[in-house]
Design an enzyme around this catalytic site. Structure first.
Site, PDB file in Angstrom:
ATOM      1  N   PHE A 133      18.256  19.306 -23.865  1.00 48.50           N
ATOM      2  CA  PHE A 133      17.985  19.634 -25.270  1.00 48.50           C
ATOM      3  C   PHE A 133      18.587  18.515 -26.123  1.00 48.50           C
ATOM      4  O   PHE A 133      19.751  18.147 -25.936  1.00 48.50           O
ATOM      5  CB  PHE A 133      18.631  20.974 -25.606  1.00 48.50           C
ATOM      6  CG  PHE A 133      18.185  21.549 -26.909  1.00 48.50           C
ATOM      7  CD1 PHE A 133      17.072  22.374 -26.972  1.00 48.50           C
ATOM      8  CD2 PHE A 133      18.868  21.264 -28.087  1.00 48.50           C
ATOM      9  CE1 PHE A 133      16.647  22.904 -28.188  1.00 48.50           C
ATOM     10  CE2 PHE A 133      18.449  21.791 -29.302  1.00 48.50           C
ATOM     11  CZ  PHE A 133      17.341  22.614 -29.348  1.00 48.50           C
ATOM     12  N   ASP A 205      25.589  23.951 -20.281  1.00 54.55           N
ATOM     13  CA  ASP A 205      25.022  24.580 -21.470  1.00 54.55           C
ATOM     14  C   ASP A 205      24.203  25.776 -20.991  1.00 54.55           C
ATOM     15  O   ASP A 205      23.240  25.625 -20.223  1.00 54.55           O
ATOM     16  CB  ASP A 205      24.152  23.567 -22.230  1.00 54.55           C
ATOM     17  CG  ASP A 205      23.673  24.127 -23.560  1.00 54.55           C
ATOM     18  OD1 ASP A 205      23.519  25.362 -23.667  1.00 54.55           O
ATOM     19  OD2 ASP A 205      23.434  23.332 -24.484  1.00 54.55           O
ATOM     20  N   TYR A 230      22.101  33.566 -30.360  1.00 50.27           N
ATOM     21  CA  TYR A 230      20.879  34.107 -30.995  1.00 50.27           C
ATOM     22  C   TYR A 230      19.657  34.133 -30.090  1.00 50.27           C
ATOM     23  O   TYR A 230      18.603  34.583 -30.503  1.00 50.27           O
ATOM     24  CB  TYR A 230      20.553  33.317 -32.275  1.00 50.27           C
ATOM     25  CG  TYR A 230      20.492  31.814 -32.093  1.00 50.27           C
ATOM     26  CD1 TYR A 230      19.361  31.203 -31.582  1.00 50.27           C
ATOM     27  CD2 TYR A 230      21.583  31.016 -32.430  1.00 50.27           C
ATOM     28  CE1 TYR A 230      19.319  29.832 -31.403  1.00 50.27           C
ATOM     29  CE2 TYR A 230      21.548  29.636 -32.254  1.00 50.27           C
ATOM     30  CZ  TYR A 230      20.411  29.054 -31.745  1.00 50.27           C
ATOM     31  OH  TYR A 230      20.373  27.705 -31.556  1.00 50.27           O
ATOM     32  N   LYS A 231      19.778  33.639 -28.863  1.00 50.78           N
ATOM     33  CA  LYS A 231      18.623  33.629 -27.960  1.00 50.78           C
ATOM     34  C   LYS A 231      18.609  34.927 -27.145  1.00 50.78           C
ATOM     35  O   LYS A 231      18.407  35.988 -27.707  1.00 50.78           O
ATOM     36  CB  LYS A 231      18.649  32.370 -27.098  1.00 50.78           C
ATOM     37  CG  LYS A 231      18.426  31.106 -27.951  1.00 50.78           C
ATOM     38  CD  LYS A 231      18.558  29.811 -27.196  1.00 50.78           C
ATOM     39  CE  LYS A 231      18.269  28.624 -28.130  1.00 50.78           C
ATOM     40  NZ  LYS A 231      18.680  27.339 -27.560  1.00 50.78           N
ATOM     41  N   ARG A 379       5.267  27.821 -24.778  1.00 54.33           N
ATOM     42  CA  ARG A 379       6.476  28.343 -24.160  1.00 54.33           C
ATOM     43  C   ARG A 379       6.557  29.854 -24.379  1.00 54.33           C
ATOM     44  O   ARG A 379       6.377  30.340 -25.495  1.00 54.33           O
ATOM     45  CB  ARG A 379       7.663  27.646 -24.835  1.00 54.33           C
ATOM     46  CG  ARG A 379       8.921  27.608 -24.046  1.00 54.33           C
ATOM     47  CD  ARG A 379       9.922  26.704 -24.731  1.00 54.33           C
ATOM     48  NE  ARG A 379      10.407  27.292 -25.975  1.00 54.33           N
ATOM     49  CZ  ARG A 379      11.672  27.251 -26.379  1.00 54.33           C
ATOM     50  NH1 ARG A 379      12.575  26.631 -25.645  1.00 54.33           N
ATOM     51  NH2 ARG A 379      12.047  27.783 -27.519  1.00 54.33           N
TER      52      ARG A 379
HETATM   53  C1  PLP Z   1      18.959  26.273 -28.416  1.00 55.80           C
HETATM   54  C2  PLP Z   1      19.803  25.233 -27.794  1.00 55.80           C
HETATM   55  C3  PLP Z   1      20.844  24.630 -28.506  1.00 55.80           C
HETATM   56  C4  PLP Z   1      21.029  24.954 -29.955  1.00 55.80           C
HETATM   57  O1  PLP Z   1      22.193  24.461 -30.513  1.00 55.80           O
HETATM   58  P1  PLP Z   1      22.625  24.964 -31.969  1.00 55.80           P
HETATM   59  O2  PLP Z   1      23.845  24.214 -32.250  1.00 55.80           O
HETATM   60  O3  PLP Z   1      22.792  26.442 -31.904  1.00 55.80           O
HETATM   61  O4  PLP Z   1      21.517  24.654 -32.911  1.00 55.80           O
HETATM   62  C5  PLP Z   1      21.657  23.729 -27.839  1.00 55.80           C
HETATM   63  N1  PLP Z   1      21.437  23.408 -26.545  1.00 55.80           N
HETATM   64  C6  PLP Z   1      20.424  23.957 -25.846  1.00 55.80           C
HETATM   65  C7  PLP Z   1      20.212  23.585 -24.420  1.00 55.80           C
HETATM   66  C8  PLP Z   1      19.565  24.874 -26.451  1.00 55.80           C
HETATM   67  O5  PLP Z   1      18.557  25.391 -25.782  1.00 55.80           O
END
Ligand code: PLP
Length: 420
Positions: A133, A205, A230-231, A379
């Site tokens: 990401f 992560d 939040y996921k 997705r």
């Molecule tokens: C959704 C996601 C994030 C999001 O990071 P935020 O700081 O909450 O915006 C980070 N890393 C991964 C792998 C994600 O899927």
């Protein structure tokens, strides 16, 4: 009825039968979901648990409105990062004192990266995947610039290249357990062991893992982990994130965002920083109480949920979805991107299609909500707590209908919004 329609009805009946036999079926009641909606985007923003909404109401009116500042003690606002952290710990195989809820995933990455690098002062290399990401990689870049030393980020292109990239100069291996685009899952135990064999530390992560797949942070000897609220944890838009540090590293791990909430005695108001003992040193400033209340309450939904049961349903949902989509769209332009092998798959299914953006917009207009990831990915997140087998069955039929009718070519589906 034609033979074909009869077969479809029988297959749909089987999906309904699976729902009736589903041990997680009653969990759907815990969530607010609009009538007729098929929500396949719980990997981007989880659905709202009804109890989270009432907890926020109470936090607003009673705790903030009536009790004001007293609520820090009376409603134990001060204990929220640890309280919510302990609930997440139970879902990711960590000790209850080893996780705190704080900041965003991006900020937590910065903190654990800095802490990990300072534990390996003689090493300069950080290993990650190019397909990680982007924020994860951006945070490494930002930290490397700030440190002003000669660190380098070694990015590999394929999962098979991760282990061979681990050499004696590697300080940190920073990986996302389940990839956000294709849903591929890495072997946390194996890669952590390999990293340790060369003396490197690991950062995992868990954005697409916590609440999605079983995770065993302690058992795999993972060093650090971060993840989203939040996921799959359903903590609400912009919910705070979490942070894990292995207990044996906590006393030596020092993070640079040394705010007063990470101080040993914040209410002594001393002029110099002394880190708290344990995971609390990974806190920074005042927690966002309303968001954290929503997340903390949302996490209570998981109290009696067995992640092994969640996993079993997640795989069954995704198998059914892939099977239906492929049967209905055979010979078309849709191709499966997610690994078929159960062991290398998280809780999402991604397909490639050259016109993925308008196809997704057309799907959303028909009440099937997934999302689009550039350049050509459709997705679909699969959330076993509130999805039914019949939902993925119907979603596949609607997707096939949109593709065969070509309705996605209409202008209205081809206008890009800021958030995809
Ligand atoms: C959704 C996601 C994030 C999001 O990071 P935020 O700081 O909450 O915006 C980070 N890393 C991964 C792998 C994600 O899927």
């Amino acid at each position: 009825m034609t033979q074909q329609a009869g077969n479809v009805n029988a297959a749909r009946e089987r999906a309904l039968e699976m729902d009736r036999a589903d041990p997680l079926g009653p969990m759907r009641e815990a969530f607010h979901l609009r009538e007729g909606l098929i929500y396949l985007d719980g990997n981007s923003l989880g659905a709202m648990p009804k109890c989270a909404a009432s907890a926020v109401e109470a936090a607003l009116h009673r705790e903030w409105g009536e009790d004001l500042i007293e609520s820090w003690n009376k409603a134990d606002w001060i204990g929220l990062p640890q309280r919510a952290g302990a609930k997440i710990a139970a879902l990711v195989g960590a000790g209850s004192d080893d996780v705190v809820v704080t900041d965003s995933t991006s900020v937590n990455l910065f903190k654990v990266l800095a802490a990990a690098l300072s534990l390996r002062p003689d090493r300069r290399v950080i290993v990650s995947e190019r397909s990680n990401f982007p924020t994860d990689l951006y945070m490494v870049e930002g930290l490397m610039t700030l440190l002003g030393r000669d660190h380098s980020l070694k990015l590999v292109d394929r999962a098979e290249d991760i282990a061979p990239a681990m050499s004696e100069d590697v300080a940190v291996v920073m990986l996302t357990h389940v990839n956000y685009r294709d849903g591929r899952m890495l072997d946390m135990a194996d890669l952590t062991e390999r990293a340790h064999a060369v003396g490197a530390l690991t950062i995992w992560d868990l954005a697409h893992s916590a609440g999605a797949v079983p995770v065993a942070l302690s058992a795999t000897n993972a060093d650090f982990a971060v993840g989203c609220g939040y996921k799959f944890l359903n903590g609400g838009p912009g919910a705070p994130a979490f942070c894990y540090v292995a207990p044996h590293l906590q006393e030596d791990a020092v993070q640079p965002l040394s705010g007063w909430f990470g101080h040993r005695a914040p209410f002594d108001f001393t002029p110099s920083f002394k880190p708290a003992t344990g995971i609390a040193r990974f806190l920074t400033g005042t927690p966002p109480v309303l968001s954290m209340t929503a997340l903390d309450k949302a996490l209570s939904v998981w109290r009696d949920v067995d992640m092994a049961v969640v996993r079993e349903k997640s795989l069954a949902l995704s198998d059914l979805f892939v099977e239906r989509v492929e049967a209905l769209t055979a010979g078309g332009e849709l191709t499966l991107l997610t690994p078929r092998d159960h062991a290398s798959r998280g809780s999402q299914i991604s397909f490639r299609h050259p016109s993925a953006y308008p196809v997704m917009q057309a799907l959303i207009s028909r009440g099937v909500v997934g999302d689009f990831r550039a350049p050509d990915i459709l997705r679909f997140g699969l959330t076993p707590l509130y999805l039914r087998y019949v939902d993925v069955f119907d979603a596949a039929a609607i997707l096939a209908d949109i593709l065969s009718s070509g309705i996605w070519r209409e202008d209205q589906y081809n206008r890009r919004a800021r958030v995809t």
